[in-house]
Design a protein around this motif. Structure first.
Motif: not given
Length: 311
Positions: A43-53, A12-14, A134-136, A31-34
């Motif tokens: 949620x107030x959790x913490x993650x950067x946008x990680x590259x796939x894999x 799932x992407x969600x 999609x825009x940021x 990793x998934x942007x949304x």
């Protein structure tokens, strides 16, 4: 192979809709942007946008670089955006706002002010975060009075505004296709069980005249099926496609004959022209349900047009 390694096959992407969603302050590696934006912002959790894999390497090691929005100082809003909320706005307001907020803050975390009197649900915030992505390039946003860290603003934050005229222009950007629609696309990001229930209520006792597809994760599907909403949707002629999302759908799952699609997703309205080569219409959940019945997309909603005097 992933299952043998201990992964859960959720597809799932969600992932924030799954049982055991992360909680405030929890470090995760997504990793998934949304999903990243929702996890940080709502949620107030913490993650950067990680590259796939790379995220899979983190799953194996339990370690991620201590950088970006894992750190307190990187989570502060760097731009305060005053939002004019049009009277009578429906659920289409939230994806339009997300897209506009990303345009207004393409390279920094914004704080959206002026929405303190609204009461968005989780699905509204899901739509907001997905369209923002999609825009940021920012990994999160804040909404004053709503999201958990909305009071954290950098001392040198600058300012911007989003007015009703901006919403009208965004609606026009998302509605460049003709009125006649061949496909109604729901589930970008994946539909929740609550959205299945809402759509089932809108379609109850009616029959779709154009191809109508809902994509969702298997956990949401199981919940919606247990509640009887999948049966209601299928009785109305809705096709259910689990474990696949619109950003990955190609022909023949995407109906080859469809030339114009309609969606309630700001994310898919943004990406669909390039991904599918089709013209797009956009509207609220109720607008899309009505279009599934009539095959005709409505014009701009009254909350964008009535009493308008701005350009």
């Amino acid at each position: 192979a992933y299952v043998r390694m201990g992964a859960e096959p959720s597809f799932t992407c969600a992932p924030y809709l799954l049982p055991g969603a992360p909680v405030a302050g929890e470090a995760i590696a997504w990793a998934e942007s949304n999903a990243v934006i929702f996890a940080n912002s709502v949620l107030g959790a913490r993650t950067v946008k990680h590259p796939d894999f790379l995220d899979l390497c983190m799953a194996l090691t339990g370690r991620a670089p201590l950088s970006g929005v894992y750190l307190d100082e990187a989570r502060r809003a760097a731009r305060v955006i005053a939002v004019e909320v049009p009277a009578g706005a429906d659920d289409a307001f939230w994806p339009l706002l997300g897209w506009l907020a990303g345009m207004a803050a393409p390279d920094r975390i914004p704080l959206l002010a002026g929405l303190e009197g609204t009461a968005p649900g989780r699905d509204d915030l899901k739509a907001l975060c997905a369209a923002f992505g999609t825009t940021s390039a920012a990994p999160m946003l804040h909404v004053a009075g709503i999201t958990p860290e909305a009071g954290v603003v950098a001392p040198d934050a600058d300012a911007a505004r989003i007015m009703r005229a901006d919403f009208r222009r965004a609606w026009g950007q998302f509605n460049q296709g003709p009125e006649a629609v061949d496909l109604v696309a729901f589930g970008s990001p994946h539909f929740s069980a609550a959205e299945c229930a809402a759509l089932a209520a809108l379609l109850e006792g009616r029959r779709c005249t154009v191809v109508t597809i809902v994509t969702l994760g298997r956990a949401a599907l199981a919940h919606a099926r247990a509640e009887g909403h999948v049966a209601m949707l299928e009785a109305a002629g809705v096709r259910i496609v689990p474990d696949l999302c619109w950003c990955s759908i190609s022909e023949p799952v995407f109906p080859p004959a469809a030339k114009v699609l309609m969606t309630n997703s700001g994310k898919y309205a943004h990406y669909a022209p390039g991904l599918s080569g089709r013209a797009v219409r956009f509207g609220s959940l109720a607008d899309c349900a009505a279009t599934a019945i009539t095959g005709r997309a409505p014009g701009p909603p009254a909350w964008l047009t009535e009493g308008a005097t701005d350009a």
